[in-house]
Design an enzyme around this catalytic site. Structure first.
Site, PDB file in Angstrom:
ATOM      1  N   ARG A  16       0.834  -1.217   0.000  1.00  0.00           N
ATOM      2  CA  ARG A  16       0.000   0.000   0.000  1.00  0.00           C
ATOM      3  C   ARG A  16       0.864   1.262   0.000  1.00  0.00           C
ATOM      4  NH1 ARG A  16      -5.204  -1.414   3.897  1.00  0.00           N
ATOM      5  NH2 ARG A  16      -6.415  -2.426   2.252  1.00  0.00           N
TER       6      ARG A  16
ATOM      7  N   LYS B 189     -19.834 -14.702   2.880  1.00  0.00           N
ATOM      8  CA  LYS B 189     -21.283 -14.515   2.963  1.00  0.00           C
ATOM      9  C   LYS B 189     -21.934 -13.970   1.701  1.00  0.00           C
ATOM     10  CE  LYS B 189     -21.386 -13.847   7.963  1.00  0.00           C
ATOM     11  NZ  LYS B 189     -21.734 -12.934   9.059  1.00  0.00           N
TER      12      LYS B 189
ATOM     13  N   GLY C 124      -8.902  -6.913  -0.976  1.00  0.00           N
ATOM     14  CA  GLY C 124      -9.191  -7.838   0.120  1.00  0.00           C
ATOM     15  C   GLY C 124      -8.469  -9.168   0.011  1.00  0.00           C
TER      16      GLY C 124
ATOM     17  N   GLY D  72     -13.341  -2.979   0.578  1.00  0.00           N
ATOM     18  CA  GLY D  72     -14.672  -2.404   0.791  1.00  0.00           C
ATOM     19  C   GLY D  72     -15.023  -1.366  -0.246  1.00  0.00           C
TER      20      GLY D  72
END
Length: 395
Positions: free
Chosen positions: A36, A199, A352, A375
């Site tokens: 990053r 999920k 992610g 996100g």
């Protein structure tokens, strides 16, 4: 079209740059992955080469508005100094701003770099406090947002400051918007989306958005068991969202009506416990024993998915196929990552765990684009406007 750093005269000016230095640290406070930091070097180098002075700001972890020094950005200042080949000044103040910081910023010369302490040491950061945003804005002449990973947050350092300074995108933010935008709006067909992770609930808006754009939707990871359950299969002790079964059933009908190929696992690697050394075996997707749980896609499924990826011209990947952190259940995710790397397609990885897997298996440098924001990339793919992007000036 948003302004970028190339549309702003920065010579002799102080650029206040929002970076995403939210890097992982080990127990000794050492950075274990600096990707990053390296991702924002092109923007910082451009600003420095064009005569700017830099005041950098970022968050790290979740200190919840408290000055918890285990979340200090000091290790980032040290790493950045070596990457930029110049000393990066650092003022460790729990207040983030203040007289000492203002003085340091005022005394910067062209080519100097100052890094502020973790902006989340202040409660006002996540509340987008106007006074804190003004304090930050007072440190610069122009504002540059190069932190795509936090662009979905309306915080003082991502949105608030843009109300008080000319605001432009850095190269990293610009690149993210281009590749994710093209993947969604201008994807070359066949367009394949590979969705995994735990999920279904977390991916509903993305699935619904992509359903109108993709040719094939591939499902893996923990969410696959809800799809299997919707077909009437027993899923044993596997992860299951009972409340999403009807949605998944309707989704399959929608896919059929739209001519979208929906692929779900045909075989599963199962074990009795969520452990790397648990005894495992491969079973057909409709034969998961009551006392076992699915932890990876099986080899037949991996082959099916890889063959579909090989035909693609554009592939979007968000979410692993199994518990890839455990070597015993990493084969499915590794196979998909390798297929993407060798596909010749435009491959966009939605940050992610998918990004982590691409790096872990050594395929990262063969991907077209790996997003730095999990996100943020999800919300962008859902079609949402990101506050940190909306706050920037139009060209």
């Amino acid at each position: 079209m948003k302004k970028t750093v190339k549309d702003v005269d920065v010579s002799g000016k102080t650029a206040l740059v929002r970076c995403d230095f939210n890097v992982p640290l080990n127990d000794a406070g050492e950075i274990t992955d600096d990707s990053r930091i390296t991702a924002t070097i092109p923007t910082l180098s451009y600003l420095l080469d064009n005569g700017a002075k830099l005041v950098l700001m970022s968050h790290l972890g979740r200190p919840d508005g408290e000055a918890d020094m285990k979340y200090s950005l000091r290790p980032v200042a040290d790493r950045l100094s070596s990457l930029l080949n110049r000393k990066v000044q650092f003022v460790s103040l729990p207040t983030v701003t203040g007289e000492e910081v203002s003085s340091a910023a005022a005394n910067l010369k062209a080519g100097d770099v100052l890094l502020l302490e973790n902006v989340r040491f202040r409660k006002e950061e996540t509340k987008n406090g106007t006074d804190f945003a003004k304090e930050l804005a007072a440190l610069g002449d122009v504002y540059v947002n190069d932190a795509f990973g936090t662009a979905h947050r309306a915080h003082a350092s991502t949105v608030g400051v843009a109300a008080f300074l000319p605001a432009a995108a850095g190269f990293l933010l610009e690149k993210e918007l281009k590749f994710l935008g093209d993947a969604v709006e201008n994807a070359e067909s066949p367009f394949v989306a590979v969705l995994g992770g735990a999920k279904v609930k977390d991916k509903i808006p993305v699935i619904e958005s992509l359903m109108n754009k993709v040719d094939t939707l591939i499902i893996g990871g923990g969410m696959a068991y809800t799809f299997l359950k919707s077909k009437g299969y027993n899923v044993g002790k596997s992860l299951l969202e009972e409340e999403q079964v009807d949605f998944v059933r309707e989704l399959a009908e929608k896919a059929k009506a739209k001519g979208v190929k929906l692929l779900i696992p045909v075989d599963i690697v199962v074990a009795k416990a969520f452990k790397n050394d648990a005894e495992k075996r491969t079973v057909d997707a409709d034969q998961i024993p009551d006392d076992m749980m699915g932890l990876d896609i099986g080899p037949k499924t991996a082959k099916l998915y890889c063959e579909e990826i090989e035909k693609a011209r554009t592939v979007l990947w968000n979410g692993p196929m199994g518990v890839f952190e455990m070597p015993a259940f990493a084969d499915g995710t590794k196979a998909v990552a390798e297929a993407l790397a060798k596909s010749g397609a435009v491959t966009v990885i939605g940050g992610g765990d998918s990004a982590a897997a691409a790096f872990q298996f050594g395929f990262a440098d063969q991907m077209t684009h790996i997003s730095t924001g999990g996100g943020a990339s999800l919300e962008f793919l859902e079609g949402k406007e990101l506050p940190g992007v909306a706050a920037l000036q139009e060209l």
